[in-house]
Scaffold this active site. Structure first.
Site, PDB file in Angstrom:
ATOM      1  N   LYS A  12      -1.203  -4.970  -4.119  1.00 32.19           N
ATOM      2  CA  LYS A  12      -0.286  -3.878  -4.154  1.00 32.19           C
ATOM      3  C   LYS A  12      -0.877  -2.554  -3.882  1.00 32.19           C
ATOM      4  CE  LYS A  12       2.661  -4.360  -7.603  1.00 32.19           C
ATOM      5  NZ  LYS A  12       3.632  -4.121  -8.992  1.00 32.19           N
ATOM      6  N   ASP A  69       7.508  -1.076  -9.931  1.00 34.32           N
ATOM      7  CA  ASP A  69       8.030  -2.511 -10.589  1.00 34.32           C
ATOM      8  C   ASP A  69       8.787  -3.264  -9.808  1.00 34.32           C
ATOM      9  OD1 ASP A  69       7.412  -4.012 -12.910  1.00 34.32           O
ATOM     10  OD2 ASP A  69       9.538  -4.075 -13.246  1.00 34.32           O
ATOM     11  N   SER A  70       8.045  -4.314  -9.413  1.00 34.30           N
ATOM     12  CA  SER A  70       8.886  -5.263  -8.365  1.00 34.30           C
ATOM     13  C   SER A  70       8.815  -6.666  -8.610  1.00 34.30           C
ATOM     14  CB  SER A  70       8.304  -5.087  -7.115  1.00 34.30           C
ATOM     15  OG  SER A  70       6.852  -5.337  -6.988  1.00 34.30           O
ATOM     16  N   HIS A 179      10.688  -5.059   0.765  1.00 33.41           N
ATOM     17  CA  HIS A 179      11.309  -4.049  -0.075  1.00 33.41           C
ATOM     18  C   HIS A 179      10.521  -2.938  -0.698  1.00 33.41           C
ATOM     19  CE1 HIS A 179       8.601  -6.916  -1.959  1.00 33.41           C
ATOM     20  NE2 HIS A 179       8.616  -6.689  -3.246  1.00 33.41           N
TER      21      HIS A 179
END
Length: 195
Positions: A12, A69-70, A179
């Protein structure tokens, strides 16, 4: 502008640095093992909790904290794993363990392929307060892992309009449709206001 990232996930961190075209400091480099209780009921709530907790702990009004937050949501499984995506196979589970738990859940139900979507909620904490943005990616999950690229659930997710998983697609394609990329584009607009 000092930008602190509310993550210790290496995949990330790399992805966000590349998409934002800036260096970020993982919060653990400044705060060690700060306990963050993600007890929100949505991606947005958890992103806000992380950003606010880290911003407050830093005590540096000039810092900007970005938290993400995914996760992935599979409606046919009652919206699993959803906000529990990072710990779907248990607290401290690896990406691979989470991936195979979801694959096995599909197999248990006899599902080979079904609609799913990724959500990314980003919270930005600063002296100006907290801003949030979202991004989504729609597609399907399959009951097998294909490809070695990406991280998390990428090897089982086929984005809408493609016939390959994110684990098989080139990194540049993934960056353009993800996203997180969509949410980060909106976050960049917020950050530009403060330059």
């Amino acid at each position: 502008m000092k930008v602190i990232l509310a993550s210790s996930n290496k995949g990330k961190i790399k992805e966000i640095e590349q998409m934002m075209h800036m260096d970020v400091i993982p919060y653990k480099e400044l705060l060690g093992d700060l306990e963050i209780v993600e007890d929100g009921k949505s991606f947005k709530e958890n992103a806000i909790i992380k950003a606010k907790t880290i911003y407050d702990a830093l005590g540096d009004k000039e810092a900007v904290v970005i938290s993400d937050d995914s996760g992935i949501t599979v409606p046919i499984l009652g919206d699993e794993p959803g906000i529990y995506s990072a710990r779907y196979a248990g607290v401290g589970a690896s990406d691979k363990e989470n991936l195979y738990k979801l694959i096995n859940r599909l197999k248990e139900k006899g599902i080979k392929r079904t609609p799913a979507y990724y959500t990314a909620a980003i919270a930005i904490a600063s002296k100006y307060g907290i801003d949030t943005v979202h991004g989504w990616m729609w597609g399907e999950v399959i009951d097998e892992a294909r490809g070695k690229k990406g991280f998390g659930y990428d090897p089982m997710f086929i984005p809408k309009g493609f016939d390959k998983t994110l684990g098989e697609l080139d990194e540049e394609i993934k960056k353009s449709i993800s996203h997180r990329a969509k949410a980060l584009e909106l976050a960049k607009i917020i950050l530009k206001r403060w330059e």
